[in-house]
Structure formats: C-alpha cells, structure tokens
Design a protein around this motif. Structure first.
Motif, PDB file in Angstrom:
ATOM      1  N   GLN A 294       0.828  -1.206   0.000  1.00  0.00           N
ATOM      2  CA  GLN A 294       0.000   0.000   0.000  1.00  0.00           C
ATOM      3  C   GLN A 294       0.870   1.267   0.000  1.00  0.00           C
ATOM      4  OE1 GLN A 294      -3.517  -0.837   0.575  1.00  0.00           O
ATOM      5  NE2 GLN A 294      -3.798   1.086  -0.482  1.00  0.00           N
ATOM      6  N   THR A 295       0.493   2.231  -0.850  1.00  0.00           N
ATOM      7  CA  THR A 295       1.161   3.526  -0.859  1.00  0.00           C
ATOM      8  C   THR A 295       0.135   4.613  -0.585  1.00  0.00           C
ATOM      9  OG1 THR A 295       0.863   3.733  -3.248  1.00  0.00           O
ATOM     10  CG2 THR A 295       2.932   2.761  -2.469  1.00  0.00           C
ATOM     11  N   GLY A 296       0.594   5.844  -0.433  1.00  0.00           N
ATOM     12  CA  GLY A 296      -0.298   6.945  -0.099  1.00  0.00           C
ATOM     13  C   GLY A 296      -0.043   7.415   1.320  1.00  0.00           C
ATOM     14  N   ASN A 297      -1.023   8.093   1.900  1.00  0.00           N
ATOM     15  CA  ASN A 297      -0.863   8.700   3.223  1.00  0.00           C
ATOM     16  C   ASN A 297      -1.857   8.142   4.222  1.00  0.00           C
ATOM     17  OD1 ASN A 297       1.045  10.396   2.046  1.00  0.00           O
ATOM     18  ND2 ASN A 297      -0.466  11.994   1.609  1.00  0.00           N
ATOM     19  N   ILE A 298      -1.421   8.060   5.470  1.00  0.00           N
ATOM     20  CA  ILE A 298      -2.305   7.749   6.584  1.00  0.00           C
ATOM     21  C   ILE A 298      -2.083   8.790   7.670  1.00  0.00           C
ATOM     22  CG2 ILE A 298      -0.626   6.111   7.582  1.00  0.00           C
ATOM     23  CD1 ILE A 298      -3.055   4.562   8.727  1.00  0.00           C
ATOM     24  N   LEU A 299      -3.170   9.255   8.255  1.00  0.00           N
ATOM     25  CA  LEU A 299      -3.105  10.195   9.375  1.00  0.00           C
ATOM     26  C   LEU A 299      -3.458   9.463  10.657  1.00  0.00           C
ATOM     27  CD1 LEU A 299      -2.988  13.071  10.656  1.00  0.00           C
ATOM     28  CD2 LEU A 299      -5.428  13.278  10.083  1.00  0.00           C
ATOM     29  N   ILE A 300      -2.581   9.546  11.649  1.00  0.00           N
ATOM     30  CA  ILE A 300      -2.859   8.973  12.968  1.00  0.00           C
ATOM     31  C   ILE A 300      -3.072  10.118  13.945  1.00  0.00           C
ATOM     32  CG2 ILE A 300      -1.998   7.536  14.846  1.00  0.00           C
ATOM     33  CD1 ILE A 300      -0.358   6.004  12.824  1.00  0.00           C
ATOM     34  N   ILE A 301      -4.282  10.225  14.450  1.00  0.00           N
ATOM     35  CA  ILE A 301      -4.598  11.264  15.435  1.00  0.00           C
ATOM     36  C   ILE A 301      -4.319  10.702  16.825  1.00  0.00           C
ATOM     37  CG2 ILE A 301      -6.418  12.712  16.404  1.00  0.00           C
ATOM     38  CD1 ILE A 301      -7.754  12.668  13.647  1.00  0.00           C
ATOM     39  N   GLY A 302      -3.413  11.353  17.554  1.00  0.00           N
ATOM     40  CA  GLY A 302      -2.982  10.856  18.855  1.00  0.00           C
ATOM     41  C   GLY A 302      -1.797   9.923  18.712  1.00  0.00           C
ATOM     42  N   GLY A 303      -0.779  10.369  18.005  1.00  0.00           N
ATOM     43  CA  GLY A 303       0.351   9.507  17.693  1.00  0.00           C
ATOM     44  C   GLY A 303       1.241   9.163  18.865  1.00  0.00           C
ATOM     45  N   ALA A 304       1.176   9.940  19.956  1.00  0.00           N
ATOM     46  CA  ALA A 304       2.093   9.707  21.070  1.00  0.00           C
ATOM     47  C   ALA A 304       1.538   8.766  22.127  1.00  0.00           C
ATOM     48  CB  ALA A 304       2.467  11.041  21.726  1.00  0.00           C
ATOM     49  N   GLY A 305       0.257   8.406  22.022  1.00  0.00           N
ATOM     50  CA  GLY A 305      -0.331   7.478  22.980  1.00  0.00           C
ATOM     51  C   GLY A 305       0.144   6.060  22.744  1.00  0.00           C
ATOM     52  N   GLY A 306      -0.319   5.137  23.572  1.00  0.00           N
ATOM     53  CA  GLY A 306       0.131   3.760  23.470  1.00  0.00           C
ATOM     54  C   GLY A 306      -0.173   3.139  22.122  1.00  0.00           C
ATOM     55  N   VAL A 307      -1.416   3.279  21.641  1.00  0.00           N
ATOM     56  CA  VAL A 307      -1.796   2.683  20.362  1.00  0.00           C
ATOM     57  C   VAL A 307      -1.141   3.423  19.207  1.00  0.00           C
ATOM     58  CG1 VAL A 307      -3.716   2.194  18.808  1.00  0.00           C
ATOM     59  CG2 VAL A 307      -3.974   1.782  21.256  1.00  0.00           C
ATOM     60  N   GLY A 308      -1.175   4.751  19.249  1.00  0.00           N
ATOM     61  CA  GLY A 308      -0.567   5.532  18.175  1.00  0.00           C
ATOM     62  C   GLY A 308       0.910   5.239  18.005  1.00  0.00           C
ATOM     63  N   SER A 309       1.623   5.099  19.118  1.00  0.00           N
ATOM     64  CA  SER A 309       3.075   4.927  19.037  1.00  0.00           C
ATOM     65  C   SER A 309       3.478   3.557  18.502  1.00  0.00           C
ATOM     66  CB  SER A 309       3.725   5.192  20.401  1.00  0.00           C
ATOM     67  OG  SER A 309       3.192   4.346  21.400  1.00  0.00           O
ATOM     68  N   ILE A 310       2.626   2.546  18.683  1.00  0.00           N
ATOM     69  CA  ILE A 310       2.953   1.250  18.069  1.00  0.00           C
ATOM     70  C   ILE A 310       2.419   1.187  16.649  1.00  0.00           C
ATOM     71  CG2 ILE A 310       0.914   0.004  18.924  1.00  0.00           C
ATOM     72  CD1 ILE A 310       4.492  -1.381  18.604  1.00  0.00           C
ATOM     73  N   ALA A 311       1.306   1.881  16.362  1.00  0.00           N
ATOM     74  CA  ALA A 311       0.772   1.905  14.997  1.00  0.00           C
ATOM     75  C   ALA A 311       1.782   2.521  14.033  1.00  0.00           C
ATOM     76  CB  ALA A 311      -0.540   2.678  14.961  1.00  0.00           C
ATOM     77  N   ILE A 312       2.428   3.599  14.462  1.00  0.00           N
ATOM     78  CA  ILE A 312       3.462   4.228  13.628  1.00  0.00           C
ATOM     79  C   ILE A 312       4.535   3.206  13.262  1.00  0.00           C
ATOM     80  CG2 ILE A 312       5.347   5.910  13.624  1.00  0.00           C
ATOM     81  CD1 ILE A 312       3.530   7.652  15.470  1.00  0.00           C
ATOM     82  N   GLN A 313       4.988   2.464  14.252  1.00  0.00           N
ATOM     83  CA  GLN A 313       6.071   1.506  14.017  1.00  0.00           C
ATOM     84  C   GLN A 313       5.635   0.352  13.122  1.00  0.00           C
ATOM     85  OE1 GLN A 313       8.894   0.780  17.405  1.00  0.00           O
ATOM     86  NE2 GLN A 313       7.175   1.592  18.593  1.00  0.00           N
ATOM     87  N   LEU A 314       4.415  -0.145  13.324  1.00  0.00           N
ATOM     88  CA  LEU A 314       3.919  -1.228  12.478  1.00  0.00           C
ATOM     89  C   LEU A 314       3.807  -0.781  11.023  1.00  0.00           C
ATOM     90  CD1 LEU A 314       1.123  -2.803  14.728  1.00  0.00           C
ATOM     91  CD2 LEU A 314       3.267  -3.882  14.040  1.00  0.00           C
ATOM     92  N   LEU A 315       3.333   0.439  10.833  1.00  0.00           N
ATOM     93  CA  LEU A 315       3.206   0.961   9.472  1.00  0.00           C
ATOM     94  C   LEU A 315       4.561   1.082   8.796  1.00  0.00           C
ATOM     95  CD1 LEU A 315       0.475   3.631  10.204  1.00  0.00           C
ATOM     96  CD2 LEU A 315       0.244   1.773   8.536  1.00  0.00           C
TER      97      LEU A 315
END
Length: 333
Positions: A145-166
């Motif tokens: 997958q290419t393109g953009n994803i926006l994560i609202i609340g990137g510094a929380g527990g879920v946001g901070s692991i979602a960034i890494q998984l992506l």
C-alpha cells in the motif's frame, strides 16, 4: 494471592479507589494456562472499567497487559508448557493482570520477545493487537500500500505502536499528531514521516506540507473533536478507523465521499470466542519477531515500581490527566 481491586466511592476525587486485596488463585478452564505475573502495563481501559464499577463482582481485578511465567496448564492446552515466558492482553470479561496469578486462554497469548526485558515487553500486547487489528484486519492495509495515513494521537500507546507497524510492514507515508514538543519528538523518533499539531487545523497543516489527502485516518482519541476536520481532509473513498468512545458521532457527512467507518475493540475475539480467536496468538507471535528483529521498539516510557494499589493509582491518574506518553509499566509484587 495478592491482587489489586477497587471499591465504590463516587464522591472521591479519584473515583472508585484501588485497594490491595487477597484472593484465591483462579481455576483453569481446559484451554487456560495459569501465569505467574511478572510485569504489567496500564491502559485507558483500566480507568474506564474502574469508573464504571460492577457491584456484582466486588473483588474484580483489572489489568489487560502482562508478561509472566506459565506455572500450570489446562488439560486441553497444546501450544504451551510450564516454564514458558509469555505475553498477552487478556480478556475483558475475566479477572485481569493486577494479581500474582492470572488464568488466560492459550489462544490469545504467545511467547514473549527474547531480546527485551519483561517490563519493556509488558508495554506492548494490548496496543500492538489493537493497532494491528485496526490497520490490517479492519482497514485492510497491505504491504504494498502507498499513499498517506493520518494517525490522530500519535504519542499514545496505540498511536506509538501503529506508527512503528506501518513503517515496518507498509510503504504508507505516516502523518501523526501531537501537541507538545516532548510528544512531537517522541513520535518522530518512532518513525513518523510528518508530525502535525492536533490543537490546530489538521487540513491546513496537511495542505501546507503539499501532501495528498490521506486515504486512511486512524483516530485514537477525542474523535468527536476532529470529525468535521476529518470529513474535509480524508480522501474520497477513504477509510476512517476509531477506537475511542465519542459522545456523539454523525456518520452521514461521510456519505458524499463514500468513506467507510471501522471500529476496533481488541477484546471482541476473546469476549465472543470467535472462530478466529487464535489470530491474537498469531499477531503477538509476529510482533515478538518484529521486536527481536529490532524493527519495533518497546513503547515503555515510565516505570512506576511494584504492582500495588498505590502505584497503580499513580498510573491511573496519569492516564486520566491526558498527559501520558507511551506506556506506563509496573513490575513484581
């Protein structure tokens, strides 16, 4: 065994305070293992359940993140043995990990990563499963997958692991939000390609970066605050995922863009014993491998000491303040 429960007290400034208790060891179901808990982390779900006390279970134990050693197995357990070191996020309908011993279904656990400490590992299971299920099961993002994803609340527990998984598993450009310099630095360190401020207009900031409208928006908190902005900034035929509990949520304005809405609750599989319940075992196993391959870091940020009511109260209060970064961990009794 030692455990931490909570009591009914709606007048207290810390609603329904936590208390140290003694409780019998849990009895195993046939697919259960008994884990001697060594480390836990604290999540917003802990504070939500505490505030909505269930008087039918006055000695309920909270906690949905743990690392520990298996000390007993049910008669139908086939994947684990006594002595195995495991990690998991548990089951919302059963007693949690704020206790010396916890019974947990073998289908929602895996062996812990080998290369990080118990405390570092305890920070990951619930948020990793939540992020994984949202990104790859609900939003159906694939590795190409290419393109953009926006994560609202990137510094929380879920946001901070979602960034890494992506960053580890996709080619998407990750835009994440934070409002303080400390949290902006944190999510940049975790791999976010762009960091914007969620206290300012999101659409304007994305446009100023000359980025295309994101195909995906993953909102981890305060979704009702951002609905109107998301309607404008999300790409036509995009996908919105959310995990919080908006006080109100009108989805009709998304119709003109044919945007699909996706909810994620990582307890669904265990609560309903779905036919694919063992997917959580597989997810944790793969996340453990990503950790051991150094593609993902622990999101542990604060270690508050031993597992007891006083230290857990500090953790709950920090989460309720809205100023937490990463995960809060406690270890040992």
């Amino acid at each position: 065994m030692k455990a931490v429960s909570y009591t009914l007290d709606t007048e207290n400034t810390f609603q329904n305070p936590l208390v140290d208790i003694e409780k019998e060891r849990p009895i195993l179901n046939v697919r259960d293992v008994l884990v001697k808990v060594q480390a836990i982390s604290v999540n917003p779900v802990d504070t939500k359940v505490r505030k909505n006390i269930n008087l039918s279970n006055p000695l309920r134990v909270l906690g949905w993140d743990a690392v520990g050693e298996i000390v007993e197995v049910g008669k139908s357990v086939s994947n684990f043995k006594i002595g195995d070191l495991v990690w998991y996020a548990g089951d919302l309908t059963r007693d949690g990990s704020n206790a010396e011993f916890q019974a947990v279904d073998e289908r929602i656990i895996s062996l812990k990563p080998k290369t990080i400490s118990d405390g570092e590992a305890a920070a990951l299971p619930l948020t990793a499963i939540t992020a994984w299920e949202m990104l790859f099961d609900r939003l159906k993002i694939d590795q190409e997958q290419t393109g953009n994803i926006l994560i609202i609340g990137g510094a929380g527990g879920v946001g901070s692991i979602a960034i890494q998984l992506l960053k580890a598993k996709t080619k998407l450009t990750v835009i994440a939000t934070a409002s303080r310099e400390e949290t902006k630095s944190w999510i940049k360190h975790l791999g976010a390609d762009y960091v914007i401020d969620h206290t300012k207009d999101l659409n304007t900031q994305i446009e100023s970066l000359s980025l295309e409208k994101p195909t995906y928006v993953f909102s981890t908190n305060h979704t009702e605050t951002y609905i109107e902005q998301i309607i404008e900034l999300i790409a036509p035929q995009g996908k919105l995922g959310l995990i919080d509990d908006p006080s109100s949520f009108d989805i009709m304005p998304f119709k003109r863009k044919s945007v699909s809405i996706h909810w994620e609750l990582m307890f669904t599989r265990s609560m309903f014993t779905t036919s694919d319940i063992d997917e959580q075992h597989k997810i944790l196993k793969e996340v453990a491998q990503l950790v051991d391959n150094r593609e993902i870091k622990s999101t542990l940020n604060q270690h508050l000491g031993k597992i007891n009511a006083n230290n857990l109260k500090q953790a709950h209060m920090l989460l309720e303040s809205g100023n937490a970064k990463g995960k809060i961990v406690l270890e040992g009794f």
